[in-house]
Scaffold this active site. Structure first.
Site, short mmCIF file in Angstrom:
data_model
loop_
_atom_site.label_atom_id
_atom_site.label_comp_id
_atom_site.label_asym_id
_atom_site.label_seq_id
_atom_site.Cartn_x
_atom_site.Cartn_y
_atom_site.Cartn_z
N GLN A 102 0.83 -1.20 0.00
CA GLN A 102 0.00 0.00 0.00
C GLN A 102 0.87 1.25 0.00
OE1 GLN A 102 -3.53 -0.71 2.91
NE2 GLN A 102 -1.96 -2.20 3.45
N ASN A 103 2.18 1.04 0.14
CA ASN A 103 3.12 2.16 0.24
C ASN A 103 3.48 2.71 -1.14
OD1 ASN A 103 2.93 1.47 2.89
ND2 ASN A 103 4.94 0.46 2.98
N ASP A 105 6.36 4.46 -1.62
CA ASP A 105 7.73 4.95 -1.42
C ASP A 105 8.80 4.21 -2.23
OD1 ASP A 105 7.43 3.45 1.87
OD2 ASP A 105 8.08 2.50 -0.01
N HIS A 120 -1.46 1.19 -4.22
CA HIS A 120 -1.92 2.59 -4.11
C HIS A 120 -1.06 3.52 -4.95
CE1 HIS A 120 -4.02 1.65 -0.03
NE2 HIS A 120 -4.77 1.32 -1.06
N CYS A 149 2.42 20.55 -16.46
CA CYS A 149 2.82 19.78 -17.64
C CYS A 149 3.15 20.76 -18.76
CB CYS A 149 1.65 18.89 -18.04
SG CYS A 149 1.87 18.01 -19.60
N THR A 189 0.35 -2.94 8.55
CA THR A 189 -0.86 -2.27 8.07
C THR A 189 -1.94 -2.30 9.15
OG1 THR A 189 -2.57 -2.16 6.36
CG2 THR A 189 -1.75 -4.35 6.91
N ASN A 214 3.13 -6.70 13.55
CA ASN A 214 2.67 -5.35 13.89
C ASN A 214 2.82 -5.15 15.40
OD1 ASN A 214 1.03 -2.99 14.37
ND2 ASN A 214 -0.08 -3.45 12.48
N GLU A 216 0.97 -3.59 17.15
CA GLU A 216 -0.39 -3.46 17.70
C GLU A 216 -1.34 -4.44 17.03
OE1 GLU A 216 0.09 1.35 18.38
OE2 GLU A 216 -1.75 0.55 17.44
N ALA A 233 8.73 -4.28 12.40
CA ALA A 233 9.00 -5.09 11.20
C ALA A 233 10.48 -5.46 11.10
CB ALA A 233 8.57 -4.31 9.96
N1 APR Z 1 6.72 -2.19 12.25
C1 APR Z 1 5.54 -2.79 11.88
N2 APR Z 1 4.32 -2.16 11.99
C2 APR Z 1 4.31 -0.91 12.49
C3 APR Z 1 5.50 -0.25 12.92
C4 APR Z 1 6.74 -0.95 12.76
N3 APR Z 1 7.91 -0.40 13.12
N4 APR Z 1 5.14 0.99 13.37
C5 APR Z 1 3.79 1.09 13.25
N5 APR Z 1 3.28 -0.05 12.74
C6 APR Z 1 1.89 -0.38 12.42
C7 APR Z 1 0.84 0.39 13.22
O1 APR Z 1 0.54 -0.26 14.44
C8 APR Z 1 -0.36 0.38 12.27
O2 APR Z 1 -1.17 -0.78 12.48
O3 APR Z 1 1.66 -0.02 11.09
C9 APR Z 1 0.29 0.28 10.88
C10 APR Z 1 0.21 1.56 10.05
O4 APR Z 1 -1.14 1.79 9.75
P1 APR Z 1 -1.58 3.00 8.80
O5 APR Z 1 -0.83 4.20 9.15
O6 APR Z 1 -3.07 3.04 8.84
O7 APR Z 1 -1.05 2.56 7.35
P2 APR Z 1 -1.71 1.62 6.25
O8 APR Z 1 -2.42 0.47 6.85
O9 APR Z 1 -0.66 1.34 5.26
O10 APR Z 1 -2.80 2.63 5.59
C11 APR Z 1 -3.50 2.19 4.48
O11 APR Z 1 -4.47 4.35 4.14
O12 APR Z 1 -4.21 6.59 4.22
C12 APR Z 1 -4.29 5.54 3.38
O13 APR Z 1 -3.44 5.32 1.20
C13 APR Z 1 -3.04 5.36 2.53
O14 APR Z 1 -1.91 3.32 1.91
C14 APR Z 1 -2.51 4.00 2.97
C15 APR Z 1 -3.73 3.32 3.51
#
Ligand code: APR
Length: 247
Positions: A102-103, A105, A120, A149, A189, A214, A216, A233
């Site tokens: 979903q990243n 980067d 994404h 552009c 995620t 994760n 959490e 991670a």
């Molecule tokens: N290692 C692993 N997980 C981690 C770490 C770490 N060091 N630090 C934080 N996390 C976890 C958090 O606990 C959380 O559950 O990563 C998750 C990040 O969640 P989000 O910020 O909601 O990211 P994501 O799930 O990728 O969001 C989905 O939402 O805003 C949109 O398009 C954007 O792609 C994104 C999508």
């Protein structure tokens, strides 16, 4: 955690086809803020005002200010961390086939993974909102925003804003990878954004084992995922790769 890392290594050793779904959490250790939770971008900025397609159409300058400050600058500085490198090692060991991320980067590719589905989109490219011509972000002058552009149209990053559709090929290939895998690593995620959060459910329904990494719990925990390894991670994937090498 040690016990679960060993269990994950054994499950990976036994697996034939492994896929991974990753989110912002895997890039936190590279200095890119997550979207939700502690230090999350959406804790400070309303995503409907800064990441929704209507917001971009309504006020591209306002959206670009955030895109540059809060996304492009950290992305430009970021390097792959042990989490990304761990997944690259799993591919090199012939275990991991496909990453669905979903990243935006590009850090999985920078770490060496070769089959990465950018669900994404990516910040590495810009697209004209009028003629759809594409430009490499690093070659775009963003000293003046919004960048334009040669046709005069406004450029936008080739990422998916809220209320935009996931590109058909990314949808199709992700569904294929989820259906074909017999183990899916779900790393960093919050699993609250659809349709990405459905991918582990598709894999589970197709008989795969789901291993979550994760610090959490998420809505997948104990419902869809077989087990959750509660840690960062980098540390967890390092541990899994090391344990796998001993099997
Ligand atoms: N290692 C692993 N997980 C981690 C770490 C770490 N060091 N630090 C934080 N996390 C976890 C958090 O606990 C959380 O559950 O990563 C998750 C990040 O969640 P989000 O910020 O909601 O990211 P994501 O799930 O990728 O969001 C989905 O939402 O805003 C949109 O398009 C954007 O792609 C994104 C999508």
């Amino acid at each position: 955690m040690k016990e679960l890392i060993r269990r994950a290594a054994e499950d990976l050793a036994a697996a034939g086809n492994v896929a991974a779904l990753t989110g912002a959490g895997i890039s936190v250790e590279s200095g890119i803020p997550p979207f939700r939770g502690k230090g999350g971008l959406w804790e400070r900025f309303d995503p409907m005002e800064f990441a929704h397609i209507d917001a971009l159409m309504r006020d591209p300058v306002k959206v670009w200010k955030i895109l540059v400050k809060k996304m492009k600058e950290p992305l430009d500085r970021a390097k792959p961390n042990d989490g990304h490198k761990g997944l690259a090692k799993l591919e090199a060991q012939g275990k991991l086939k496909t990453i669905i991320t979903q990243n935006m980067d590009g850090l999985h590719q920078a770490a060496g993974n070769t089959d990465v589905i950018e669900y994404h989109g990516t910040f590495a490219w810009q697209r004209c909102m009028d003629c759809h011509k594409k430009y490499e972000t690093r070659k775009v002058d963003i000293s003046e925003i919004p960048p334009r552009c040669e046709c005069g149209g406004i450029l936008r990053p080739d990422i998916i804003f809220f209320d935009e559709l996931i590109p058909a090929e990314a949808m199709w290939r992700s569904r294929q990878a989820a259906t074909d895998c017999d183990l899916m690593l779900v790393v960093g995620t919050s699993a609250v954004v659809q349709p990405a959060a459905m991918i582990p459910v598709i894999a589970k329904d197709s008989g795969a084992k789901i291993v979550e990494i994760n610090p959490e719990r998420t809505p997948l925990t104990n419902k869809i995922s077989d087990y959750l390894i509660m840690g960062g991670a980098g540390e967890v994937l390092n541990g899994i790769v090391a344990a796998l090498e001993k099997i």
